[in-house]
Each structure stands twice: as C-alpha cells, then as structure tokens.
Design a protein around this motif. Sequence first.
Motif, PDB file in Angstrom:
ATOM      1  N   ALA A  42       0.839  -1.197   0.000  1.00  0.00           N
ATOM      2  CA  ALA A  42       0.000   0.000   0.000  1.00  0.00           C
ATOM      3  C   ALA A  42       0.875   1.247   0.000  1.00  0.00           C
ATOM      4  O   ALA A  42       1.809   1.358   0.792  1.00  0.00           O
ATOM      5  N   ILE A  43       0.596   2.163  -0.914  1.00  0.00           N
ATOM      6  CA  ILE A  43       1.331   3.428  -0.961  1.00  0.00           C
ATOM      7  C   ILE A  43       0.482   4.508  -0.309  1.00  0.00           C
ATOM      8  O   ILE A  43      -0.535   4.930  -0.845  1.00  0.00           O
ATOM      9  N   LEU A  79       8.368   7.562   0.086  1.00  0.00           N
ATOM     10  CA  LEU A  79       7.454   6.424   0.088  1.00  0.00           C
ATOM     11  C   LEU A  79       7.004   6.110   1.512  1.00  0.00           C
ATOM     12  O   LEU A  79       7.813   5.758   2.359  1.00  0.00           O
ATOM     13  N   PHE A  80       5.717   6.244   1.749  1.00  0.00           N
ATOM     14  CA  PHE A  80       5.155   5.878   3.047  1.00  0.00           C
ATOM     15  C   PHE A  80       4.172   4.737   2.839  1.00  0.00           C
ATOM     16  O   PHE A  80       3.482   4.684   1.825  1.00  0.00           O
ATOM     17  N   THR A  81       4.126   3.837   3.811  1.00  0.00           N
ATOM     18  CA  THR A  81       3.191   2.732   3.678  1.00  0.00           C
ATOM     19  C   THR A  81       2.466   2.524   4.995  1.00  0.00           C
ATOM     20  O   THR A  81       2.620   3.292   5.930  1.00  0.00           O
ATOM     21  N   SER A  82       1.649   1.479   5.034  1.00  0.00           N
ATOM     22  CA  SER A  82       0.869   1.200   6.225  1.00  0.00           C
ATOM     23  C   SER A  82       1.487   0.039   6.974  1.00  0.00           C
ATOM     24  O   SER A  82       1.747  -1.015   6.407  1.00  0.00           O
ATOM     25  N   GLY A  83       1.727   0.217   8.250  1.00  0.00           N
ATOM     26  CA  GLY A  83       2.274  -0.865   9.073  1.00  0.00           C
ATOM     27  C   GLY A  83       1.167  -1.610   9.799  1.00  0.00           C
ATOM     28  O   GLY A  83       0.026  -1.642   9.364  1.00  0.00           O
ATOM     29  N   LEU A  96      -6.231   0.206   7.171  1.00  0.00           N
ATOM     30  CA  LEU A  96      -5.797  -0.269   5.865  1.00  0.00           C
ATOM     31  C   LEU A  96      -5.254  -1.696   5.980  1.00  0.00           C
ATOM     32  O   LEU A  96      -5.595  -2.584   5.194  1.00  0.00           O
ATOM     33  N   ASP A  97      -4.409  -1.898   6.984  1.00  0.00           N
ATOM     34  CA  ASP A  97      -3.820  -3.211   7.212  1.00  0.00           C
ATOM     35  C   ASP A  97      -4.913  -4.248   7.460  1.00  0.00           C
ATOM     36  O   ASP A  97      -4.898  -5.353   6.903  1.00  0.00           O
ATOM     37  N   GLU A 115       2.740   2.729  12.565  1.00  0.00           N
ATOM     38  CA  GLU A 115       1.537   2.701  11.736  1.00  0.00           C
ATOM     39  C   GLU A 115       1.816   3.150  10.307  1.00  0.00           C
ATOM     40  O   GLU A 115       1.314   2.582   9.357  1.00  0.00           O
ATOM     41  N   TRP A 116       2.579   4.221  10.159  1.00  0.00           N
ATOM     42  CA  TRP A 116       2.824   4.730   8.807  1.00  0.00           C
ATOM     43  C   TRP A 116       4.321   4.906   8.583  1.00  0.00           C
ATOM     44  O   TRP A 116       4.845   6.006   8.608  1.00  0.00           O
ATOM     45  N   PRO A 117       5.051   3.810   8.373  1.00  0.00           N
ATOM     46  CA  PRO A 117       6.502   3.930   8.230  1.00  0.00           C
ATOM     47  C   PRO A 117       6.920   4.454   6.859  1.00  0.00           C
ATOM     48  O   PRO A 117       6.266   4.177   5.851  1.00  0.00           O
TER      49      PRO A 117
END
Lengths: 386, 338
Positions: A271-272, A278-282, A287-288, A306-308
């Motif tokens: 997930a972008i 670039l941040f994603t969902s942890g 979202l996860d 959460e958002w690394p």
Amino acid sequence: MSIHASRPANNPLAVARGTDPDARPGGDPLADSRGTDHVARPGGDPLADARGTDTVARRSRFLGAVTLLVLCAFAVACARPAPPTGNAASEGRPAPGGTVAQDGIGATGTGAAATRNVVDDLGRSVHVVARPERIVSLAPSITEILFAIGAGPRVIATTSYCTFPPEAANTNKIGDTQKPDVERILALKPDLVLVSTASQLESISERLGALGVPVVVTAAKGVDGVLTSIERIGVATGDTDAATALTTTLRARIESVRATIAGRPAPKVFAIVGNEPLFTSGKGTFLDDLIRLAGGASITADETTEWPQYSAEAVIAKAPDVILVPLVTHGFAAQDSGVPKSIAATPAVRNGRIVKIDGDLLMRPGPRLVDGLEQLAKALHPEAYR
Amino acid sequence: MRPGYLTSGRLVTVLAVLVIVLAIACGVSLAFGSERVPVGDILAAMWARASGGTSPLSPEHSAIVFDVRLPRLALALVVGASLSVAGSAFQALLRNPLAEPYILGVSSGAALGAVLSAVVFAAAATGRTMSAFAGALVTIVVVYAIGEGREGAPTERLILAGVIVNAFLSSAIIFLMTLTSEAGLRGIYSWLIGDLSGSSDALWPIALVTLAGGTAIALCARSMNLLMLGERDARALGVATRRVKVVVYCAASMITAASVAVSGMIGFVGLVIPHAVRLVVGSDNRLVVPASALVGAAFLALGDTLSRTLFAPREIHIGVVTALIGAPVFVYLLRRSW
C-alpha cells in the motif's frame, strides 16, 4: 470531570444557559468569570469569599477578576480527581426531575431532563440526555456514522474535514480536527459532543469535559472496533435500533466477502500511503486490517509503526503482486501521483495490477470501510467475483 | 587554523585524495541497502553494462542497484556538493562562521513555493520541485533588494534581510500548513526536513545548475580570499568587490535553491562541511571550495546509505543522520586543531 458527575437539574450551567442564553460575549470579565465559578463548583461554595471581596472592592474590578480566575482554576483543579465513572447516579443519589440513571449501555430515562450514563470506547462513563438534539461531531468518521444511523438531522456542527455525506456541509463548521474552536462549540450549546481518537487530540475532550459538555470518545481499533463504535454512538444518540440494524447489515456484508474469497491464495499487497517519500501502512491500521479481510497479504504488515517511511528496494525485493493506492483528496498523496518509478520492477507494476480506491473508504473508521473492503476484495480476487 | 600556503602540488594532492574518498563512498552507497546484493555481482553487472555482456544480477537486484540506489546516490552527490559549496561561499562572503546555505532565506522561499504548490494547486511532486525553485528565486531577489540598498552596504545588512525574510516566510508556511489536512502534509513534513528518496527526474537540471554555480564560485575564490580581509582592504587590493559579491551571492543562492527544490532542507551539511574542510586543509578558498564539494558529496552519500540501512526496511530522515554523525566528527576536528 466534576461536571460529568453533577446532576443535570442542579447543573448551574444548564440553568445559566436557560435563563441567560445571550451571555454577553466579551462583556464584563468579572461577570463571565463568576459564571465559570458557578459552573466549576455546583455544590460547595469556597468562592463566596472571593465574591464578597469583589463587592467590597468594586474599584479594583480587575484585581477581583484575576483573583476569581485563579480561584476558579484552583477549584477546577481540585474538582479534577473525581473519577469519571463514579458519578452521582451510581452513588445512588436521585437526580431531581429525572430518574435514577443506571450505569451501562442502553439505560434510558423518562422525560426531557432524564439522563443516562453512556460508556464510550475509552471506558469512560458519560452523562448524556436521553435523546440528544444538539450533536457536535469532531471527526469525519463520526459524522458519517451519525448520518448513517439517522441522527444526521440532529447534528448541528461538524469539522471542515467532514465532507461525507454531502448534507454534512449544511452543518455549522467548528474548524478542523486539529484545532476545533472550543468557544464556538460552547456557544452552540451541544448536548453531546463526539470525539475520535483517530483525529482528535485528547486534550480537546478533556477541556470540553471540564467545561460541562458531555463528550463521548470513539477509539476504534480495526474494522470490528468500528462496528462496536457505531453501536456505542447509537446508544449515545438514542438511535440504538438503527445502529444495530446498520451493524447487522455491515457484518453480513463482511461475512459475504469472507465467504467469497475463502480458500483463495492471498496476493502480496503493498500500500502506498505517500509517494515522495514512500510511506506505507504498518501494523494496526484500518488499511492493514482491510487488506487482510479482503484476502490479501500486506508485505508491510510486520512494521511496528503505523505509517513507516519505507525503502523502495525492500518493496522490489518483496515482489508485491498488487499495489494499492488509496486516493486522498488533499495535498501531495492526492491527484493520482501514482506509483513511483523506483518500484517499477515489481510484479504488480509489470502486470498492471495497481488498485486505486478512494482513501476515505480505506482509512476513515466509519461505515464506508465496508464499501472499501468490498472494492478491495473485488480488486484482489477478480476471479472470485466473476 | 593553519596558515595553509597553497601550492598547486598541494591542491592536486588534496583533491586527488578526496576524489578517492568520494569513489569509496559511492561504492559503499551502491553496495549497501536494505537488501543484500553481493558486491562482486554489482561490479560484474556494471562491467556487463559497459561492455554489453550478460549481468549476473536478477532483474530485481538489477533494478535495486541501478534504478533505486544509483539515482539516489547521484542526487546525494549533487545535493551534498552544492550545499557544501554554497556554505563555504556564504561563510566567506558574509565573513560569518555561522553562515550556511539557508541563512539568507532561500530555503524558506523554496519551502513556501513547495507548500503553495501542495496546498493551493494540489500539485504532485514534479510541480513541487518547480514551484520550490521559483519560490527560492523570488526570495533571492527580494533579500538582495532589501539587503543591498546602496553601494558598500555592510554584509550585516544582507544577513539581517535574510533573517527577516526567513522569519516572515516561515510563518507564512506554518499558516498555509494549518489550512491543509494532515494527509496532504506528510510528504511536506518529510520534504521540509530533507529527503533524498524522491524523484530523480530533476537530477540533470539540478546538476547543471550546481556545476555552473560551483564553477562561478570557484573562479571567484581568489577574490573571496581577499574579501575575507574586509571589503575596503579587498577593494584597495584591486578586487571589484561589488561584482564579486553579486556573483557569489547569486551563484550560491542558485545552487542552494536547486538542491532545496529537489531534496528539501537537509541541515548541517552546508554549515559544517566547509568548516571541517578548513580545519584540515586551511582556509584558502581556492582549495576550500572544490574540497568542500567533494567532501560534501561523499558525506551525504554515506549519510544516505546509513539512513537507508540502519533501520531497514524503514528509512530514517537524512537530516537526522547528517547531524548525529556529523556533529561528533566536527567536534573531534575542532578539538584536534585548537
């Protein structure tokens, strides 16, 4: 906190509001602070002396005002330790003009002044009138829930981020979720303010609570938590049946998704959340949770934040089958900035499996999460929905 | 500081050593990342690329090295070099050891441009680079107009103008950011504290600006040496002070603008690398300027490698790494020489 616990008929704030709805804003500061004094100490009267001083020394009004303010602050601070759960009703004191309210969800009273205790997501017990008519929502997700359970017409104010449903635009706006205008909220005389930990600073709810406004906090974790939040909000607004009906439908739809995708191999999903960087969902985000429920395997599900901010080369190495782009309507992440070139060497990009879904359906803890779930499940398992 | 009598032999020796250091830094940066790619294979793949042979790397590893690490390394080199050169130029021009590339408000102008593009026009990242550069250019002109009102105005005036414009723009940025939702701001926040992971689309224009500006500054190095004695003395020694000041100011501001536009405000490099270089090689600008470029490039390449690998696959902000690593190194250099 003491305000939560005060009996409503005795609540001087209610009286003051009833008799003097047009409290002079910006008028005599002394009068104002005296009002606050009443609010802060419904029972005892340690400030009588201060007021006496005031009448004696009319010339030094300013000094009096300062003294009062200091004493008020002191009084409020002293009143703080009263535990939020230990309230008048549960201690067995009858509330004049109402009934002895019971703790717990679903307790109802008789008559307009009747209150009940509502337990919120944080486990706080809050006095709320049986059917709040002046509801303020301080989070987009809560606004969606209120309108979905039919409490929409009684919502008098929302935040500037509350864009759904369109009717929410017709309510008063009290600022954004970061800095709600406390003065305006007070001026609207709400009988229920709903706050979400998802977008709300904890301090706001404490400030409002200390000022005698019933504040119910939602703190949903995961899709299941959102369903519980919906039911709790239904209890708070007196729409228990509508809320239960809604969650029953939502549960059925989630179950239908589960049944449809059952047994199918889970595609790897990246997930972008933000593009540059670039941040994603942890772990632990909605979202996860949705990716898992929709039959996908997030390649970043082990990330503890959460958002690394995430490494492009790690994405390439983990070879996601699908790239999920929640479309956000403000700022950079918006406007379909798409997939950065740096992760072009992934199966997802090679096979053109880029899934774009309205970010509000994936990240707002409201009823539309299930819409997002269904869209995501269809995108991850197109063959199952054929 | 050392007397640093500069001979051409010393110049060549020092720069040759620094080029080797830079080459090692580049190698390290390409070889390490969150994924383990064998160094031998990388070298073989490079050779294969050059000679047209077959690469031993898998397509994924090839993409990691050549599409992810290489553009990022190039960006780090350009940004590191430009910030360090700009820093050395401003320190000499303003005769102020605290001068750094951001002191005259260029970065705030770029940031305002970037935030405007995000908040008002909802532009994507490419628009961000363009509008950041435009914002920086406007700021350069404004600061100069305020600070250099008349002939021979003291450089303190320029610094004050920069500080005031900085303060004004920072507030404007914060104001704009309060108007936007947090979702749109995550990108901006990271960009504001510096970020090299972004798009390398603008790499070539930025590199060209840096090369042109850096060359201009290097050509003024001798005049800058004399300017450091004081403006009147420099004029007496035949330096066209006003012209040199304008050229150095514009060149240093331009390359700062270019690097901020593409990578945000990476702190520390521009302030400390020139000082570190001076502590080691002396303060002759003919050597300090090119040496700062090489050391700055190598430093940022290594710093970025650490930011990518320390907590892989998570990345940490490059600005954090540069200060955490750079400050102790600088303290060591400072104590050694004084």
